[in-house]
Design a protein around this motif. Structure first.
Motif, PDB file in Angstrom:
ATOM      1  N   LYS A  81       0.787  -1.387   0.189  1.00  0.00           N
ATOM      2  CA  LYS A  81       0.056   0.044  -0.100  1.00  0.00           C
ATOM      3  C   LYS A  81       0.994   1.308   0.104  1.00  0.00           C
ATOM      4  O   LYS A  81       0.592   2.409  -0.663  1.00  0.00           O
ATOM      5  CB  LYS A  81      -0.974   0.057   1.356  1.00  0.00           C
ATOM      6  CG  LYS A  81      -1.921   1.261   1.118  1.00  0.00           C
ATOM      7  CD  LYS A  81      -2.960   0.848   2.047  1.00  0.00           C
ATOM      8  CE  LYS A  81      -4.201   2.124   2.228  1.00  0.00           C
ATOM      9  NZ  LYS A  81      -4.909   1.929   1.345  1.00  0.00           N
TER      10      LYS A  81
ATOM     11  N   GLY B  67       2.390   1.722  -3.331  1.00  0.00           N
ATOM     12  CA  GLY B  67       1.591   2.017  -4.517  1.00  0.00           C
ATOM     13  C   GLY B  67       1.763   0.836  -5.166  1.00  0.00           C
ATOM     14  O   GLY B  67       1.234   0.870  -6.666  1.00  0.00           O
ATOM     15  N   LYS B  68       2.147  -0.404  -4.873  1.00  0.00           N
ATOM     16  CA  LYS B  68       2.150  -1.543  -5.810  1.00  0.00           C
ATOM     17  C   LYS B  68       1.018  -2.632  -5.450  1.00  0.00           C
ATOM     18  O   LYS B  68       1.092  -3.360  -4.617  1.00  0.00           O
ATOM     19  CB  LYS B  68       3.463  -2.279  -5.768  1.00  0.00           C
ATOM     20  CG  LYS B  68       4.794  -1.230  -5.930  1.00  0.00           C
ATOM     21  CD  LYS B  68       6.071  -2.145  -5.774  1.00  0.00           C
ATOM     22  CE  LYS B  68       7.163  -1.056  -6.161  1.00  0.00           C
ATOM     23  NZ  LYS B  68       8.305  -1.913  -6.518  1.00  0.00           N
TER      24      LYS B  68
END
Length: 174
Positions: free
Chosen positions: A46, A49-50
């Motif tokens: 999280k 951002g993956k």
């Protein structure tokens, strides 16, 4: 006075398995650690951002399955990794094909006993290894695939070595 968790687990363990020592406290600690690992991987995904893939590729599932098998056996059974298990295990005998049979040491601590059972069981370790490799596939896919490829090649090589030995013995009439 509030009963401690350790005392409660000990009492439950005695009624759960009166004739066999079951390190329930160690198992609780292992479950908590696994939950922390999974939460850490989810948090890292999280924060970076993956996102997790909607549907993993079949090739990745096969790759990680074979790599999980190999790494789990390597940690749990291999002669070379015995120093990692030595604080928790006692050597009993060779098991063939560079593997060892070991037994959990007698520990006063259910945590050490639980760790011993975990690190000597390739089936138990597989859950941890698969979680780590799957998390790696999200967070660092290229590196994870590279490591998994090396582990998979080693696993396939192991099976080919065993098949070669079996074919050789069959040809010699043993």
């Amino acid at each position: 006075m509030t009963e401690s968790l350790r005392t409660r687990l000990s009492r439950v363990g005695q009624s759960y398995a009166p004739h066999d020592h079951r390190p329930l406290g160690g198992y609780v600690a292992a479950m908590g650690s696994f939950t922390a690992l999974a939460a850490s991987l989810a948090t890292a995904a999280k924060v970076t951002g993956k996102p997790a893939p909607e549907r993993p590729a079949t090739a990745d599932v096969v790759l990680l399955s074979l790599a999980t098998h190999k790494l789990s056996r390597l940690i749990a059974k291999d002669s070379v990794t015995s120093p990692l298990r030595a604080p928790f295990m006692r050597y009993t005998e060779p098991a063939g094909a560079a593997e060892l049979n070991e037994e959990v040491r007698d520990h006063d601590s259910t945590l050490k006993h639980g760790v011993g059972e975990l690190i000597s069981c390739p089936f138990c370790l597989a859950v941890w290894v698969a979680a780590g490799l799957t998390g790696g596939l999200v967070l660092a896919p290229r590196l994870t695939r590279l490591v998994a490829t090396a582990l998979t090649a080693t696993a396939v090589s192991d099976f080919l070595q065993l098949a070669y030995d079996a074919a050789k013995k069959a040809a010699e009439g043993d």
